[in-house]
Design a protein around this motif. Sequence first.
Motif, PDB file in Angstrom:
ATOM      1  N   ILE A 100       0.877  -0.991  -0.047  1.00 59.34           N
ATOM      2  CA  ILE A 100      -0.247   0.295  -0.022  1.00 59.34           C
ATOM      3  C   ILE A 100       0.718   1.191   0.098  1.00 59.34           C
ATOM      4  CG2 ILE A 100      -1.996   1.312   0.913  1.00 59.34           C
ATOM      5  CD1 ILE A 100      -3.014  -1.271   2.247  1.00 59.34           C
ATOM      6  N   PRO A 101       1.837   1.677  -1.223  1.00 64.36           N
ATOM      7  CA  PRO A 101       2.016   3.211  -1.575  1.00 64.36           C
ATOM      8  C   PRO A 101       2.262   4.208  -0.468  1.00 64.36           C
ATOM      9  CG  PRO A 101       1.370   2.479  -3.372  1.00 64.36           C
ATOM     10  CD  PRO A 101       0.480   1.706  -2.382  1.00 64.36           C
ATOM     11  N   THR A 102       0.257   4.646   0.054  1.00 60.91           N
ATOM     12  CA  THR A 102      -0.259   5.224   0.159  1.00 60.91           C
ATOM     13  C   THR A 102      -0.099   5.830   1.886  1.00 60.91           C
ATOM     14  OG1 THR A 102      -2.099   4.527   0.065  1.00 60.91           O
ATOM     15  CG2 THR A 102      -1.678   5.895  -1.677  1.00 60.91           C
ATOM     16  N   ALA A 103       0.658   4.197   2.074  1.00 65.48           N
ATOM     17  CA  ALA A 103       0.672   4.723   3.917  1.00 65.48           C
ATOM     18  C   ALA A 103       2.215   4.870   4.225  1.00 65.48           C
ATOM     19  CB  ALA A 103       0.771   3.026   3.954  1.00 65.48           C
ATOM     20  N   ILE A 104       2.008   5.761   5.172  1.00 66.77           N
ATOM     21  CA  ILE A 104       2.747   6.566   6.105  1.00 66.77           C
ATOM     22  C   ILE A 104       3.316   6.777   6.992  1.00 66.77           C
ATOM     23  CG2 ILE A 104       3.465   8.190   3.635  1.00 66.77           C
ATOM     24  CD1 ILE A 104       2.252  10.482   4.929  1.00 66.77           C
ATOM     25  N   VAL A 105       3.855   7.269   7.601  1.00 70.25           N
ATOM     26  CA  VAL A 105       4.475   7.515   9.037  1.00 70.25           C
ATOM     27  C   VAL A 105       4.569   8.506   9.574  1.00 70.25           C
ATOM     28  CG1 VAL A 105       5.895   7.868  11.304  1.00 70.25           C
ATOM     29  CG2 VAL A 105       5.216   5.302   9.262  1.00 70.25           C
ATOM     30  N   ASP A 106       3.491   9.569  10.196  1.00 73.11           N
ATOM     31  CA  ASP A 106       3.315  11.049  10.648  1.00 73.11           C
ATOM     32  C   ASP A 106       4.859  11.254  11.970  1.00 73.11           C
ATOM     33  OD1 ASP A 106       3.202  13.573  11.893  1.00 73.11           O
ATOM     34  OD2 ASP A 106       1.374  13.252  12.016  1.00 73.11           O
ATOM     35  N   LEU A 107       5.733  11.377  12.436  1.00 74.20           N
ATOM     36  CA  LEU A 107       6.054  10.807  13.772  1.00 74.20           C
ATOM     37  C   LEU A 107       5.865  12.671  13.752  1.00 74.20           C
ATOM     38  CD1 LEU A 107       9.237   9.153  13.121  1.00 74.20           C
ATOM     39  CD2 LEU A 107       7.406   8.670  14.887  1.00 74.20           C
ATOM     40  N   PRO A 108       5.263  13.368  14.855  1.00 73.40           N
ATOM     41  CA  PRO A 108       5.663  14.791  14.794  1.00 73.40           C
ATOM     42  C   PRO A 108       6.264  15.523  15.957  1.00 73.40           C
ATOM     43  CG  PRO A 108       4.039  13.784  16.091  1.00 73.40           C
ATOM     44  CD  PRO A 108       4.277  12.957  15.402  1.00 73.40           C
ATOM     45  N   HIS A 109       7.114  14.335  16.552  1.00 75.14           N
ATOM     46  CA  HIS A 109       8.026  14.895  17.421  1.00 75.14           C
ATOM     47  C   HIS A 109       9.076  13.814  17.669  1.00 75.14           C
ATOM     48  CE1 HIS A 109       5.055  16.984  19.811  1.00 75.14           C
ATOM     49  NE2 HIS A 109       4.755  16.170  19.972  1.00 75.14           N
ATOM     50  N   GLY A 110      10.329  14.465  18.036  1.00 66.99           N
ATOM     51  CA  GLY A 110      11.610  13.105  17.835  1.00 66.99           C
ATOM     52  C   GLY A 110      12.491  12.754  16.642  1.00 66.99           C
ATOM     53  N   ILE A 111      13.172  12.577  16.082  1.00 64.36           N
ATOM     54  CA  ILE A 111      13.899  11.994  14.646  1.00 64.36           C
ATOM     55  C   ILE A 111      13.114  11.151  13.789  1.00 64.36           C
ATOM     56  CG2 ILE A 111      15.992  10.914  13.819  1.00 64.36           C
ATOM     57  CD1 ILE A 111      16.892  10.758  16.952  1.00 64.36           C
ATOM     58  N   LYS A 112      12.771  11.945  12.745  1.00 67.84           N
ATOM     59  CA  LYS A 112      12.390  11.452  11.497  1.00 67.84           C
ATOM     60  C   LYS A 112      12.980  10.380  10.931  1.00 67.84           C
ATOM     61  CE  LYS A 112       8.514  15.074  11.639  1.00 67.84           C
ATOM     62  NZ  LYS A 112       9.454  16.122  12.199  1.00 67.84           N
ATOM     63  N   ASP A 113      14.256  10.864  10.272  1.00 66.59           N
ATOM     64  CA  ASP A 113      15.229  10.281   9.522  1.00 66.59           C
ATOM     65  C   ASP A 113      16.833  10.338   9.681  1.00 66.59           C
ATOM     66  OD1 ASP A 113      13.958  10.456   6.785  1.00 66.59           O
ATOM     67  OD2 ASP A 113      13.251  12.000   7.208  1.00 66.59           O
ATOM     68  N   LEU A 114      17.024   9.300  10.006  1.00 67.68           N
ATOM     69  CA  LEU A 114      18.381   9.084  10.030  1.00 67.68           C
ATOM     70  C   LEU A 114      19.674   8.653   9.183  1.00 67.68           C
ATOM     71  CD1 LEU A 114      17.560   6.002  12.284  1.00 67.68           C
ATOM     72  CD2 LEU A 114      18.135   8.316  12.865  1.00 67.68           C
ATOM     73  N   SER A 115      21.216   9.023   9.495  1.00 65.85           N
ATOM     74  CA  SER A 115      21.879   9.464   8.077  1.00 65.85           C
ATOM     75  C   SER A 115      22.505   7.688   9.122  1.00 65.85           C
ATOM     76  CB  SER A 115      23.180  10.073   9.097  1.00 65.85           C
ATOM     77  OG  SER A 115      24.238  10.233   7.998  1.00 65.85           O
ATOM     78  N   ILE A 116      22.469   7.304   7.375  1.00 65.26           N
ATOM     79  CA  ILE A 116      22.864   5.752   7.548  1.00 65.26           C
ATOM     80  C   ILE A 116      24.383   5.932   6.866  1.00 65.26           C
ATOM     81  CG2 ILE A 116      22.312   3.294   6.814  1.00 65.26           C
ATOM     82  CD1 ILE A 116      20.275   4.393   7.207  1.00 65.26           C
ATOM     83  N   ALA A 117      25.752   5.007   7.398  1.00 66.30           N
ATOM     84  CA  ALA A 117      26.841   5.508   6.646  1.00 66.30           C
ATOM     85  C   ALA A 117      27.209   4.057   6.600  1.00 66.30           C
ATOM     86  CB  ALA A 117      28.153   6.335   7.334  1.00 66.30           C
ATOM     87  N   ALA A 118      27.193   3.433   5.582  1.00 66.43           N
ATOM     88  CA  ALA A 118      27.024   2.121   4.491  1.00 66.43           C
ATOM     89  C   ALA A 118      27.748   1.769   3.190  1.00 66.43           C
ATOM     90  CB  ALA A 118      26.054   1.500   4.976  1.00 66.43           C
ATOM     91  N   PHE A 119      28.725   0.867   3.119  1.00 68.50           N
ATOM     92  CA  PHE A 119      28.548   0.919   1.521  1.00 68.50           C
ATOM     93  C   PHE A 119      30.011   1.840   0.922  1.00 68.50           C
ATOM     94  CE2 PHE A 119      25.436  -1.662   3.145  1.00 68.50           C
ATOM     95  CZ  PHE A 119      25.986  -2.590   3.797  1.00 68.50           C
ATOM     96  N   GLY A 120      30.526   2.521   1.591  1.00 67.07           N
ATOM     97  CA  GLY A 120      31.080   3.561   0.991  1.00 67.07           C
ATOM     98  C   GLY A 120      30.230   5.077   0.414  1.00 67.07           C
ATOM     99  N   LYS A 121      29.005   5.021   1.161  1.00 68.98           N
ATOM    100  CA  LYS A 121      28.137   6.209   1.028  1.00 68.98           C
ATOM    101  C   LYS A 121      27.869   6.562   2.134  1.00 68.98           C
ATOM    102  CE  LYS A 121      24.657   4.320  -1.256  1.00 68.98           C
ATOM    103  NZ  LYS A 121      23.603   4.499  -3.159  1.00 68.98           N
ATOM    104  N   THR A 122      27.270   8.065   2.507  1.00 69.32           N
ATOM    105  CA  THR A 122      26.487   8.081   3.457  1.00 69.32           C
ATOM    106  C   THR A 122      24.566   7.912   2.667  1.00 69.32           C
ATOM    107  OG1 THR A 122      28.082   8.854   5.254  1.00 69.32           O
ATOM    108  CG2 THR A 122      25.931   9.552   5.513  1.00 69.32           C
ATOM    109  N   SER A 123      23.594   7.949   3.421  1.00 69.90           N
ATOM    110  CA  SER A 123      22.483   7.786   2.987  1.00 69.90           C
ATOM    111  C   SER A 123      21.229   8.067   4.249  1.00 69.90           C
ATOM    112  CB  SER A 123      21.365   6.998   1.896  1.00 69.90           C
ATOM    113  OG  SER A 123      21.850   5.901   3.012  1.00 69.90           O
ATOM    114  N   SER A 124      20.251   8.681   3.428  1.00 69.10           N
ATOM    115  CA  SER A 124      19.611   9.116   4.874  1.00 69.10           C
ATOM    116  C   SER A 124      17.882   7.967   4.248  1.00 69.10           C
ATOM    117  CB  SER A 124      18.076  10.422   4.847  1.00 69.10           C
ATOM    118  OG  SER A 124      17.575  11.071   5.549  1.00 69.10           O
TER     119      SER A 124
END
Length: 321
Positions: free
Chosen positions: A223-247
């Motif tokens: 179901i592509p319309t499903a999303i998480v709504d986080l009103p407080h706190g961290i929404k995205d994380l920085s991920i360092a893996a496999f030679g690059k950093t992504s979110s």
Amino acid sequence: LRAIYTVGADVDFLKEKELPKGIDELAADVAAQVSKVAANRTIAWWYLAQEELRTWRRDEMLYLERMTETIRKADPLRRPIVMYDAGHRSSAEMALTGRYLDFAAKGSYVNYSGNVDQRAWLAASIQQEVEAARQAPRKLSPLLIPEMFQNAPAGRSNQIGRWVRHDVVRGLVEGASGLLIFSFWRRPNFEDYETYFSAYTTITPILCGAGELGQALLLGENIPTAIVDLPHGIKDLSIAAFGKTSSGPAVGLRAIRQRGAVYVLLANSTAKEVSGSLRGLPVNEPVWSTVLPSMRPDSLRKAHFVLGPWGTLVVRATLPK
């Protein structure tokens, strides 16, 4: 009970600079191994040894091509073939070995990779497999291969249950279509074996059993319309893996429609409790039932959820007719 059966020629590519026999002789050896047990229907997959074959070595790719071809010719049931790839392999490398295989299968060992407290690393690892499946010329199924071979860091064995649930659920959220645990061998000085074993065996009978969860994961409609709504706190994380950093999202979500029901998988990839809401589901007043056991304080009431550190939820609600 079905099993994975190992076949392969007697060759050690780490020690030998070239094939010890002609490729036809090696293929004949493997054909004999397969033919001997091909009638045994308890065999689900063939596991090809040697593993971690290197794409830049001509002999190793020739071996992979000929042995997989031989297995398929000798097996009238045409069962799938898996080979283990090293955890650091890129999607491009797995797409190359995937020309001959049926699974994208590399280790996703979060603790072993030094990411005990950055468990979103697992999302990046599975995404490598998913991308390899997209690039490969034949259909590949991404496999989640989590760890069970070393003790937890000192004083943290009580977190194993949460780690296992997180890694399995986040892997399924990211697109893994199978689970292969490495490994059930009782290694020397592995004091946390029973704790890991208990954590995995709480999940695997539900995931792989006769219930609907496995069917929903394999056959259901995302179901592509499903999303998480986080009103407080961290929404995205920085991920360092496999030679690059992504979110990537701090809370992974996968929602699936299957046989008149909606299934929701949630995984909190942070070490803090988070709360939020689900949006975009095809049901307004869901009544949730638990599919995989949760741990406190993990809960979902209507659209509002609470997830503890590394917390997970796997739930089901009937869709309105």
